[in-house]
Motif scaffolding. Structure first.
Motif: not given
Length: 354
Positions: A18, A38, A124, A127, A129-130, A140-143, A145
């Motif tokens: 994540n 990341d 993922g 933040n 990256r954003f 924001q963050k992303t989990p 894949w």
């Protein structure tokens, strides 16, 4: 050890790590900004063709194979480490297909060949990256894949230039031991061969071919009778089939012509492509036939069988007639290899503009 040429396994590549939400906290830096890294990539599941393996027995006892997940992202601009890959070593000639649909996914045909059979999930985003000119403090963050998960069927088809087929006790094992470096089990009773034997036949310096001795076929093999039906698949990769016939069976009531026709019928039932492969007739055990009767018996056999291809008369036990057979097989295999090679690309500087 019992020969195993089929296995079912479940594989799972690693999930991606994540992303991280973090902000820099340092003295005298009022607006440190985002620094969440990341997540790392999940580990892949790889398959490697190992020339030292000749069975899939290891996968009968170890069916589940999982790669590690990627490490999560961290603060201070630190990205997560990638998950450790899992490498599965398989024999050369292994066919990997989907266990549910039967679709062929991969084939390991070259020693040392490495393929990715399950891809690890991507990591993922943190933040960091954003960050943008209008979003200076993103949260924001992303989990990560998920990695690929598959149920696979492994099927081994041996890689041989020439395949020996025939009834049990036809002398196939004696023949392969006479012409190659293979030393299969030989006895005076049927079904001595319980698994395929591969042998390298040396014709000369840097001149050789590989021959496979398979368990004997009987009538009904394509429907599961006897042992040979388990190994008919191994003949599909060969360039030439040598149909070995016992011309002097022990039982007087046995007709070699009827046995030969039964083998040909089983090939046709199992696979039409296998039936259409080049097939030569090898009449074995001539040493058990009186010299004055050989010519007449061979002529009668070929006439009743209505065989149109090349016919060789040998005695695998005394090696009589084996050398001409080996030379002819090598020339055929060499011609097939040359014909299968793609044409060389012509240099465009020397092409005719017209």
């Amino acid at each position: 050890m019992k020969f195993v040429d089929e296995a079912f396994i479940d594989i799972a590549a690693g999930d991606g790590g994540n992303g991280c939400v973090s902000f820099r906290h340092e003295k005298f830096k009022e607006f440190g900004g985002p620094d969440g890294g990341d997540g790392g990539r999940g580990g892949h599941v790889l398959a490697v063709a190992d020339v030292n393996l000749n069975t899939l027995v290891d996968f009968r006892f170890s069916r589940r194979h999982e790669a590690k997940r990627g490490q999560h992202g961290m603060g201070s601009d630190m990205f997560g480490a990638a998950g450790q890959d899992v490498t599965l070593r398989m024999p050369v000639g292994t066919v990997i297909s989907d266990a549910e649909t039967g679709e062929v996914l991969f084939e390991l045909l070259t020693p040392g060949e490495t393929i990715t059979i399950a891809k690890g999930g991507d990591g993922g985003f943190g933040n960091l990256r954003f960050k943008s000119s209008i979003n200076r403090a993103p949260r924001q963050k992303t989990p990560g894949w998920p990695g690929e998960r598959r149920s696979l069927k492994l099927e081994l088809k041996v890689l041989a230039d020439v395949g020996l087929l025939g009834m049990p006790n036809a002398g196939k094992s004696t023949l392969i031991s006479a012409v190659s470096n293979a030393r299969p089990r030989i006895a005076d009773y049927p079904f001595t061969t319980l698994h395929p034997n591969l042998g390298v036949v040396r014709v000369g310096p840097e001149q050789s071919f590989v021959v496979a001795d398979l368990p004997g076929l009987i009538e009904g093999a394509s429907e599961g009778a006897g042992l040979g039906h388990l190994f008919l698949r191994h003949l599909q990769r060969t360039r030439l089939l040598l149909h070995v016939v016992d011309l002097a069976p022990f039982d007087e009531g046995v007709d070699p012509v009827a046995q030969a026709k039964a083998i040909v019928a089983e090939l046709k039932k199992y696979d039409e492509g296998l039936y259409k492969k080049p097939r030569w007739l090898v009449l074995n055990k001539l040493d058990m036939i009186p010299a004055e009767e050989r010519e007449a018996r061979v002529a009668d056999f070929v006439k009743r069988l209505r065989f149109k291809g090349p016919v060789f008369q040998i005695s695998a036990l005394t090696r009589e007639g084996c050398e001409p057979l080996v030379q002819a097989v090598y020339q055929h295999v060499k011609a097939e290899q040359v014909a299968a090679q793609p044409p060389a690309e012509q240099d465009p500087r020397f092409t005719d503009p017209l």
